[in-house]
Design an enzyme around this catalytic site. Structure first.
Site, PDB file in Angstrom:
ATOM      1  N   ASP A 130      33.051  30.490  -7.370  1.00 51.92           N
ATOM      2  CA  ASP A 130      32.739  31.370  -8.493  1.00 51.92           C
ATOM      3  C   ASP A 130      31.299  31.120  -8.940  1.00 51.92           C
ATOM      4  OD1 ASP A 130      34.680  32.955 -10.788  1.00 51.92           O
ATOM      5  OD2 ASP A 130      32.648  32.363 -11.388  1.00 51.92           O
ATOM      6  N   HIS A 170      41.800  38.982  -7.015  1.00 50.40           N
ATOM      7  CA  HIS A 170      41.341  37.623  -6.709  1.00 50.40           C
ATOM      8  C   HIS A 170      42.196  36.600  -7.419  1.00 50.40           C
ATOM      9  CE1 HIS A 170      39.031  39.264 -10.112  1.00 50.40           C
ATOM     10  NE2 HIS A 170      39.035  38.048 -10.611  1.00 50.40           N
TER      11      HIS A 170
HETATM   12  P1  5GP Z   1      37.981  38.100 -13.568  1.00 51.27           P
HETATM   13  O1  5GP Z   1      37.654  37.990 -15.023  1.00 51.27           O
HETATM   14  O2  5GP Z   1      37.772  39.492 -13.031  1.00 51.27           O
HETATM   15  O3  5GP Z   1      39.326  37.528 -13.239  1.00 51.27           O
HETATM   16  O4  5GP Z   1      36.965  37.117 -12.856  1.00 51.27           O
HETATM   17  C1  5GP Z   1      35.854  37.515 -12.116  1.00 51.27           C
HETATM   18  C2  5GP Z   1      35.140  36.262 -11.704  1.00 51.27           C
HETATM   19  O5  5GP Z   1      34.155  36.626 -10.753  1.00 51.27           O
HETATM   20  C3  5GP Z   1      34.420  35.532 -12.844  1.00 51.27           C
HETATM   21  O6  5GP Z   1      34.902  34.201 -12.941  1.00 51.27           O
HETATM   22  C4  5GP Z   1      32.945  35.599 -12.437  1.00 51.27           C
HETATM   23  O7  5GP Z   1      32.234  34.424 -12.752  1.00 51.27           O
HETATM   24  C5  5GP Z   1      33.021  35.819 -10.936  1.00 51.27           C
HETATM   25  N1  5GP Z   1      31.898  36.574 -10.390  1.00 51.27           N
HETATM   26  C6  5GP Z   1      31.352  37.710 -10.898  1.00 51.27           C
HETATM   27  N2  5GP Z   1      30.350  38.144 -10.116  1.00 51.27           N
HETATM   28  C7  5GP Z   1      30.240  37.257  -9.095  1.00 51.27           C
HETATM   29  C8  5GP Z   1      29.370  37.169  -7.957  1.00 51.27           C
HETATM   30  O8  5GP Z   1      28.493  38.005  -7.739  1.00 51.27           O
HETATM   31  N3  5GP Z   1      29.553  36.113  -7.132  1.00 51.27           N
HETATM   32  C9  5GP Z   1      30.512  35.157  -7.357  1.00 51.27           C
HETATM   33  N4  5GP Z   1      30.583  34.156  -6.481  1.00 51.27           N
HETATM   34  N5  5GP Z   1      31.365  35.223  -8.410  1.00 51.27           N
HETATM   35  C10 5GP Z   1      31.229  36.247  -9.265  1.00 51.27           C
END
Ligand code: 5GP
Ligand code: ZN
Length: 111
Positions: free
Chosen positions: A30, A99
């Protein structure tokens, strides 16, 4: 999906720090880790969230779940780990490509 960030990560169009991949999934760190270890396990195919799952995805989901303890061990998380799946805006989902968050490390108890 062409405008999906995680599809672009799968395709290698957006860089990521990959720790594992196979024919079904990609696993990467992440970008904004909430714990010492914070991985994201994503399917290669685009599924927006758990809401998109159909019976034909049962094997894929089982594969993703069964990978978690193995990944945790490889990351040195002997004492256990946390798995989070945010679903929908009300569930805190920001990226609409399914994810699994895998979190672990000594500071996890404070989260
Ligand atoms: P959600 O809130 O959708 O469950 O989590 C999305 C996750 O994706 C977050 O923890 C955020 O830090 C991660 N994330 C967002 N954009 C990117 C990216 O471009 N690369 C990586 N490696 N992680 C990302
Ligand atoms: Zn996608």
């Amino acid at each position: 999906m062409s405008d999906c960030l995680f599809c672009k990560i799968v395709a290698g169009e957006v860089p990521s720090d990959r720790v594992y991949e196979d024919d079904q999934v990609v696993v990467f760190k992440d970008i904004n880790p909430k714990a010492k270890v914070h991985l994201l396990v994503i399917p290669r195919i685009h599924l927006a969230s758990l809401e998109d799952l159909q019976p034909q995805h049962d094997q894929l989901i089982a594969h993703m779940m069964r990978l978690l303890p193995r990944l945790a061990r490889e990351q040195g998380l002997e004492g256990g780990f946390r798995t989070i799946v945010n679903t929908g805006r009300g569930g805190g989902q920001v990226i609409f490509h399914l994810h699994l968050h895998l979190l672990g490390g000594p500071d996890l108890r404070t989260f």
